[in-house]
Enzyme design. Structure first.
Site, PDB file in Angstrom:
ATOM      1  N   ASP A 176       0.860  -1.188   0.000  1.00  0.00           N
ATOM      2  CA  ASP A 176       0.000   0.000   0.000  1.00  0.00           C
ATOM      3  C   ASP A 176       0.891   1.231   0.000  1.00  0.00           C
ATOM      4  O   ASP A 176       2.123   1.117  -0.078  1.00  0.00           O
ATOM      5  CB  ASP A 176      -0.947  -0.010   1.202  1.00  0.00           C
ATOM      6  CG  ASP A 176      -2.337   0.502   0.826  1.00  0.00           C
ATOM      7  OD1 ASP A 176      -2.440   1.696   0.488  1.00  0.00           O
ATOM      8  OD2 ASP A 176      -3.300  -0.287   0.850  1.00  0.00           O
ATOM      9  N   HIS A 247      -2.938   3.114  -4.554  1.00  0.00           N
ATOM     10  CA  HIS A 247      -2.324   2.636  -3.306  1.00  0.00           C
ATOM     11  C   HIS A 247      -0.890   2.161  -3.555  1.00  0.00           C
ATOM     12  O   HIS A 247      -0.479   1.100  -3.097  1.00  0.00           O
ATOM     13  CB  HIS A 247      -3.160   1.504  -2.703  1.00  0.00           C
ATOM     14  CG  HIS A 247      -4.449   1.977  -2.102  1.00  0.00           C
ATOM     15  ND1 HIS A 247      -4.510   2.683  -0.930  1.00  0.00           N
ATOM     16  CD2 HIS A 247      -5.731   1.856  -2.536  1.00  0.00           C
ATOM     17  CE1 HIS A 247      -5.776   2.964  -0.647  1.00  0.00           C
ATOM     18  NE2 HIS A 247      -6.540   2.493  -1.609  1.00  0.00           N
ATOM     19  N   GLU A 317      -9.812   2.500  -5.250  1.00  0.00           N
ATOM     20  CA  GLU A 317      -9.458   3.864  -4.866  1.00  0.00           C
ATOM     21  C   GLU A 317      -8.299   4.420  -5.681  1.00  0.00           C
ATOM     22  O   GLU A 317      -7.335   4.967  -5.144  1.00  0.00           O
ATOM     23  CB  GLU A 317      -9.154   3.913  -3.360  1.00  0.00           C
ATOM     24  CG  GLU A 317     -10.376   3.522  -2.515  1.00  0.00           C
ATOM     25  CD  GLU A 317     -10.128   3.593  -1.032  1.00  0.00           C
ATOM     26  OE1 GLU A 317     -11.093   3.836  -0.292  1.00  0.00           O
ATOM     27  OE2 GLU A 317      -8.973   3.409  -0.597  1.00  0.00           O
ATOM     28  N   TRP A 425     -16.841  -4.640  -1.618  1.00  0.00           N
ATOM     29  CA  TRP A 425     -16.601  -3.956  -0.348  1.00  0.00           C
ATOM     30  C   TRP A 425     -17.426  -2.689  -0.171  1.00  0.00           C
ATOM     31  O   TRP A 425     -17.679  -2.271   0.952  1.00  0.00           O
ATOM     32  CB  TRP A 425     -15.123  -3.622  -0.192  1.00  0.00           C
ATOM     33  CG  TRP A 425     -14.621  -2.453  -0.991  1.00  0.00           C
ATOM     34  CD1 TRP A 425     -14.167  -2.476  -2.274  1.00  0.00           C
ATOM     35  CD2 TRP A 425     -14.495  -1.092  -0.550  1.00  0.00           C
ATOM     36  NE1 TRP A 425     -13.773  -1.226  -2.672  1.00  0.00           N
ATOM     37  CE2 TRP A 425     -13.964  -0.346  -1.630  1.00  0.00           C
ATOM     38  CE3 TRP A 425     -14.779  -0.424   0.646  1.00  0.00           C
ATOM     39  CZ2 TRP A 425     -13.713   1.015  -1.554  1.00  0.00           C
ATOM     40  CZ3 TRP A 425     -14.530   0.946   0.724  1.00  0.00           C
ATOM     41  CH2 TRP A 425     -14.001   1.648  -0.360  1.00  0.00           C
ATOM     42  N   ASP A 452     -12.468  -2.893  11.463  1.00  0.00           N
ATOM     43  CA  ASP A 452     -11.855  -1.682  11.981  1.00  0.00           C
ATOM     44  C   ASP A 452     -12.913  -0.666  12.409  1.00  0.00           C
ATOM     45  O   ASP A 452     -12.612   0.278  13.137  1.00  0.00           O
ATOM     46  CB  ASP A 452     -10.892  -1.068  10.960  1.00  0.00           C
ATOM     47  CG  ASP A 452     -11.455  -1.059   9.547  1.00  0.00           C
ATOM     48  OD1 ASP A 452     -11.800  -2.150   9.063  1.00  0.00           O
ATOM     49  OD2 ASP A 452     -11.540   0.020   8.936  1.00  0.00           O
ATOM     50  N   THR A 501      -5.636  -1.479   9.180  1.00  0.00           N
ATOM     51  CA  THR A 501      -4.913  -1.254  10.434  1.00  0.00           C
ATOM     52  C   THR A 501      -4.390   0.171  10.625  1.00  0.00           C
ATOM     53  O   THR A 501      -3.426   0.385  11.374  1.00  0.00           O
ATOM     54  CB  THR A 501      -3.739  -2.247  10.543  1.00  0.00           C
ATOM     55  OG1 THR A 501      -2.834  -2.040   9.451  1.00  0.00           O
ATOM     56  CG2 THR A 501      -4.229  -3.678  10.570  1.00  0.00           C
TER      57      THR A 501
END
Length: 585
Positions: A176, A247, A317, A425, A452, A501
């Site tokens: 990423d 990313h 994204e 997602w 998360d 995370t």
């Protein structure tokens, strides 16, 4: 421990009756051909926890755990029979292994310890027969180790926790903007430079706090081989993710020529220290394609097709601003006869779709890989969070069925190779579109199974992110949208929970976010056949009373039912809670 305390709940239980089997010093294991790995796991795990040698024995004898395969059973199904001995029969070794996990639960929480705390304890199991099989073939967890690196031992521990909950896919998010976590020998700067950042935003990106310590780490190729082998012994498939074309700032920082050099000076970029959606994306050049073909060649060698045919390419994204400003990108669009930057992203993904298919592998990507795969004129709504979700997406409408053919191969109506799969997602919409077009789908909508996201609306939740998703909310998640036809529903491979995370700095924080909700998710993935409103959450909550003791024995820093413990809070560190919650399907 009773079968009434099992998580996930089994399909059918006959009994229990009187106690008939005691795991004692004379207990043996008889492993039929194909079950030797399960026997080894039982000896090392149960044997160590309960202080028993569990030597080889005679099948069917008293005081013996007999393991065998019956091909007439479904692949992951098992039958666990307890009389004077225990017999575990599975459709394959995987089914036998899941039956062994059930046996472990029946033996009580001490069976989850690494060493025996009471060698003289009585380990009795009542006479019973448990017949069980999973609802879905894909029961997964996605763990992001790019935003915050987790050492190899923490990853191995995560695999043990997945196995204990009968989850069988580990989606390994390895690259990423904030870090590249896997050694690629032909491109050493990916880890020499791309695996390390100078500092890290502490909390949500709106926070004024920084952790000024350098952060990073990566897995050597031998580490990866160890992780894959360890997972395979537990019948868990590891699906690697290499995120393209967005990313990618960590990769561009290591190799500046991968970026859009005619728009920005990519030599000034470093591994990103903040969160959000990054504008620095890969340049759509032949050099970039060859570079990532080299990356994927090494990836295929580390993640054998026999373990999992899937390779995740991200595809989410990807901001288009640099491509819009780049003469080179615009020339590429004109050269390929594409309509716009969305179709340029689709071209990029289709290149690797075909490349992987030619090597016997299957591409899987986030639902943005559907963008630009059709020349859709309309815009249909997509379920997403406006700020945290993707920008520039082209939602699908009825005209998506026109399709775009990828050079060099057959494509479906969405412009992807027939074997490509979609991780849905941003809600259910992308998964519905993909399944209706004949693509396999893994349902993982952020509104339901992003772990998360915060577990409670209270002010004491540490760094609260996203929607409130309680244990009961996750328990009532339904992966198969009722709007699907039976033919389309058959393309729902299964489901996975996702763990990003950004605000999880270490294993303890990951534990807090993931548990106990992963137990509820595991039951959804394995055994929740009833409609969400009809599921008996009160019974699940009762069974969790026993399961918390198992988690305690495993040393899991879960969120207690009464709320965070004092050391689990993060006072003064802001998150980004979102009010309101989209309903389940």
């Amino acid at each position: 421990m009773s079968p009434a305390d099992l998580i996930p709940a089994p399909r059918a239980v006959e009994g229990p009756y009187r106690t008939s089997f005691v795991l004692g010093t004379g207990t043996a294991i008889a492993a039929a051909p194909g079950t030797e790995g399960v026997a080894r796991w039982l000896r090392t795990t149960l044997g160590s926890a309960l202080g028993r040698e569990l030597p080889p024995g005679v099948a069917g004898a008293a005081h013996t755990i007999t393991l065998r395969i019956d091909p007439s059973l479904q692949r992951e199904a098992y039958r666990l029979s307890v009389a004077s001995g225990v017999e575990i029969v599975g459709g394959t070794a995987a089914g036998v292994f899941w039956g062994a996990q059930t046996l472990r639960q029946l033996l009580g929480p001490d069976a989850y310890r690494r060493a025996c705390v009471d060698p003289e304890a009585w380990r009795g199991i009542a006479h019973q027969v448990i017949e069980d099989a999973p609802r879905f073939a894909w029961r997964g967890l996605m763990l992001d180790v790019s935003r915050h690196f987790l050492p190899k031992d923490d990853v191995l521990r995560c695999l043990d926790l997945l196995a204990a909950h009968k989850l069988n896919v580990f989606h390994f998010h390895l690259t990423d903007d904030q870090g590249w976590r896997i050694e690629i020998k032909r491109y050493p700067r990916l880890t020499d430079i791309g695996a390390w950042r100078a500092r890290t935003k502490y909390g949500h990106r709106a926070s004024e706090l920084w952790d000024e310590r350098p952060h990073g780490g990566y897995y050597s190729q031998d580490d990866i081989r160890e992780i894959v082998a360890y997972a395979a012994e537990r019948h868990i498939a590891v699906v690697p993710e290499i995120d393209i074309p967005g990313h990618s700032q960590a990769a561009i920082a290591a190799y500046p020529e991968l970026g859009n050099t005619d728009v920005i000076d990519t030599t000034t970029l470093s591994v990103w220290d903040n969160w959000g959606i990054n504008p620095n994306v890969l340049a759509p050049t032949d050099n970039t394609l060859r570079f990532y073909e080299g990356v994927f060649e090494e990836i295929l060698g580390l993640f054998p097709a026999a373990v999992s045919p899937f390779v995740h390419v991200g595809g989410d994204e990807c901001l288009k601003d640099q491509w819009k400003a780049s003469p080179a990108a615009q020339a590429r669009i004109e050269e390929l006869g594409l309509a716009d930057e969305d179709e340029l992203q689709s071209w990029f993904i289709r290149h690797f779709d075909t490349w992987l298919a030619d090597r016997g592998r299957r591409l899987i990507g986030w639902d943005e890989i559907l963008q630009g795969g059709s020349r859709a004129k309309g815009r249909a709504p997509v379920e997403r969070d406006e700020e945290e979700g993707a920008r520039n997406e082209r939602p699908l409408d009825e005209e998506r069925r026109q399709g775009v053919r990828a050079p060099g191969g057959e494509t479906t109506e969405l412009g992807l190779a027939p074997g490509a799969a979609v991780s849905s997602w941003r809600g259910y919409a992308g998964g519905i579109a993909a399944a209706e077009a004949g693509h396999d789908v893994v349902m993982c909508p952020q509104q339901q199974v992003y772990l998360d996201h915060r577990q409670h609306g209270g002010a004491e939740e540490p760094m609260p992110i996203g929607y409130v998703r309680t244990l009961e909310d996750v328990y009532r998640f339904e992966p198969v949208p009722p709007v699907l036809s039976p033919e389309a529903a058959a393309h729902i491979l299964g489901t996975q929970a996702n763990v990003w995370t950004e605000v999880m700095q270490d294993r303890s924080r990951v534990d807090y976010q993931v548990f106990p909700r992963l137990a509820a998710f595991a039951e959804v993935a394995w055994s929740a056949l009833a409609a969400p409103a009809d599921r008996d959450f009160a019974d699940f909550e009762r069974r969790m009373t026993a399961h918390y003791k198992r988690l305690d024995a495993l040393g899991v820093d879960y969120r207690p039912p009464g709320g965070p413990l004092p050391w689990q809070k993060r006072p003064g560190v802001i998150g980004r809670p979102i009010e309101g919650a989209p309903p389940n399907v």
